[in-house]
Design an enzyme around this catalytic site. Structure first.
Site, PDB file in Angstrom:
ATOM      1  N   GLU A 175       0.832  -1.209   0.000  1.00  0.00           N
ATOM      2  CA  GLU A 175       0.000   0.000   0.000  1.00  0.00           C
ATOM      3  C   GLU A 175       0.869   1.262   0.000  1.00  0.00           C
ATOM      4  O   GLU A 175       0.767   2.123   0.876  1.00  0.00           O
ATOM      5  CB  GLU A 175      -0.962  -0.006   1.187  1.00  0.00           C
ATOM      6  CG  GLU A 175      -2.001  -1.097   1.099  1.00  0.00           C
ATOM      7  CD  GLU A 175      -3.037  -1.064   2.208  1.00  0.00           C
ATOM      8  OE1 GLU A 175      -4.147  -1.578   1.996  1.00  0.00           O
ATOM      9  OE2 GLU A 175      -2.729  -0.546   3.304  1.00  0.00           O
ATOM     10  N   GLU A 377      -5.721  -8.135  -0.801  1.00  0.00           N
ATOM     11  CA  GLU A 377      -6.408  -7.924   0.478  1.00  0.00           C
ATOM     12  C   GLU A 377      -7.861  -7.594   0.186  1.00  0.00           C
ATOM     13  O   GLU A 377      -8.156  -6.672  -0.574  1.00  0.00           O
ATOM     14  CB  GLU A 377      -5.796  -6.767   1.282  1.00  0.00           C
ATOM     15  CG  GLU A 377      -4.410  -7.014   1.817  1.00  0.00           C
ATOM     16  CD  GLU A 377      -3.919  -5.860   2.702  1.00  0.00           C
ATOM     17  OE1 GLU A 377      -4.772  -5.153   3.294  1.00  0.00           O
ATOM     18  OE2 GLU A 377      -2.695  -5.676   2.778  1.00  0.00           O
TER      19      GLU A 377
END
Length: 479
Positions: A175, A377
């Protein structure tokens, strides 16, 4: 149905939220080890040193360090084809820049990868997942310094040399676009913030975006190295993708939604996939009064080190309004322009549940980049307990995952090249945002609680058997 043969079904984790053993096997201190527990109403705290009266969830987490064989055997029982995990930088280089790597740390991950190979599970390995070495943070102010580019590159090359025959899929940074938010200062970049709370950190956008630039250069440098030395490896990026909806069809709302989505969800992917900064970023930098300093070879490095595939997390969508008369709740994450979406339900942690948004995201990303995609995710955090019959009946998780998998199937039918899906999470782990165990994501329950107590015993939830069937039938019965 659309799921291709060889689709990489699996589960995901992160070392700082799962591994534990923070002071075992020669591991050094990471920034994550200095972040205390919290909740969705109380911010986690960053402390300069470890304080005896505070609970630091990463120190034990849910103890993959001592349970990896048991856990990987459970993953195999579930039918996992892939396990997305991360390597803890300070388990390999305790200070982040030691003269030689820590052999005990390298040997630990050898055992982990060998256990995966035993069950024909492909590791998808994130090189840096919110675990900047504390020494680099204290000495160089983390990624604010170009020195950390070389430290990270050396760390990554050691990993490639050691594990290239055991790990095909790599991700440079988790991320990475977290650095477009103030929360990324310490969490992602290791910038020194004194004794500020985890969320409300002092913020200098010039320093933060310069540090992010250094991560871009490091990522590209590592990708280029892998391509030249280990051409069989696949190196990807990883983005926290949050589509923005305009609250109304007013042009100002539409424009704001596009601007926010560009700078949060698309900017980092644009740099890592195309090898250059997008046009809209320069306007954003100018509007906010700063500019990025490039090294003499940075543009060439970025151009040469573009990724092979694109991975992302997807949990929610956001809705924004440009109208000052509309009540804001901050959900936009950037600029405080977020509002509740009246068409969506929310979790107890106020995350909008939007399966169709995943199909939208998949189409938008694939249209933009034309690269193979992985969702690494996706899941729902829920407060849950063991029922009177000793089981965990998490039908809500099954419903959530089923609806999202159905939209994945539709996106593949649309023509999107989706090659993998790893749920967040395989096992209950510490929440990165709140530091809670109460916010449970796993299909495997861990007996561990917010006060640090628990036996760490593992127990399969109802969702475990459901996901096992999804994988066995390649999603066919669930979409």
């Amino acid at each position: 149905m659309s799921f291709p043969k060889g689709f990489l079904w699996g589960g995901a984790s992160a070392a700082n939220q799962y591994e534990g053993g923070y002071n075992e096997g020669g591991k050094g201190l990471a920034c994550a080890d200095l972040i205390s527990g919290g909740s969705h109403t109380t911010s986690r705290q960053i402390t300069p040193t470890i304080e005896e009266d505070r609970l630091y969830p990463s120190h034990e987490a849910t103890d993959f360090y001592h349970h990896y064989e048991e856990d990987i055997a459970l993953f195999a029982e579930a039918g996992f084809k892939a396990f997305r995990m991360s390597i803890n930088w300070t388990r390999i280089f305790p200070n982040g820049n030691d003269e030689t790597p820590n052999e005990a740390g390298l040997a630990f991950y050898d055992r982990v990868f060998d256990a995966c190979r035993k069950y024909e599970i492909d590791p998808i390995v994130t090189i840096a997942h919110f675990d900047v070495p504390a020494h680099l943070s204290e000495t160089y102010n983390g990624w604010a310094s170009r020195q950390v580019i070389d430290d990270y590159t050396r760390y990554a090359t050691v990993l490639f040399e050691r594990y290239h025959s055991k790990v095909k899929y790599w991700i440079t940074f988790n991320e990475i676009n977290t650095a477009t938010l103030s929360i990324g200062n310490f969490l992602s970049l290791g910038l020194q913030v004194g004794e500020a709370s985890f969320i409300d950190q002092p913020d200098n956008m010039q320093v933060r975006y310069q540090a992010l630039h250094h991560q871009f250069v490091a990522s590209a440098q590592v990708v280029a190295y892998a391509h030249s030395h280990y051409p069989d490896l696949e190196i990807g990026c990883m983005i926290s993708y949050m589509p923005r909806y305009p609250y109304t069809c007013h042009p100002n709302d539409v424009l704001l939604a596009k601007q926010e989505e560009n700078m949060h969800s698309k900017f980092c992917g644009d740099v890592q996939v195309t090898g250059k900064y997008p046009y809209y970023a320069n306007k954003y930098f100018a509007d906010n009064g700063f500019e990025i300093e490039f090294g003499p070879e940075d543009q060439e490095i970025l151009a040469k080190g573009t990724v092979d595939y694109y991975t992302f997390s997807y949990y929610l969508t956001l809705c924004v309004s440009a109208d000052d008369q509309v009540t804001k709740n901050g959900h936009s994450m950037i600029g405080g322009s977020g509002v509740n979406n009246p068409y969506l339900e929310q979790t107890e942690w106020n995350a909008m549940i939007d399966p169709v948004g995943l199909r939208i995201a998949l189409n938008d990303i694939y249209d933009r980049y034309q690269l193979p995609l992985m969702i690494v995710e996706n899941g729902i955090g829920v407060s849950e307990e063991v029922a009177a019959d000793g089981q965990i009946h998490d039908q809500y998780r099954i419903d959530y995952l089923q609806k999202h998998i159905a939209e994945m199937d539709k996106a593949i039918a649309d023509g999107v090249a989706l090659i993998g899906y790893t749920i967040w999470s395989a096992v209950d782990i510490v929440s990165a945002s709140t530091g809670e165990m109460k916010k449970r994501y796993g299909i495997i329950f861990v007996d561990k609680y917010d006060d640090g107590t628990g036996t760490l015993a593992r127990k399969k939830k109802d969702s475990f058997a459901w996901y096992q069937q999804v994988i066995r039938e390649n999603g066919l019965s669930q979409v």
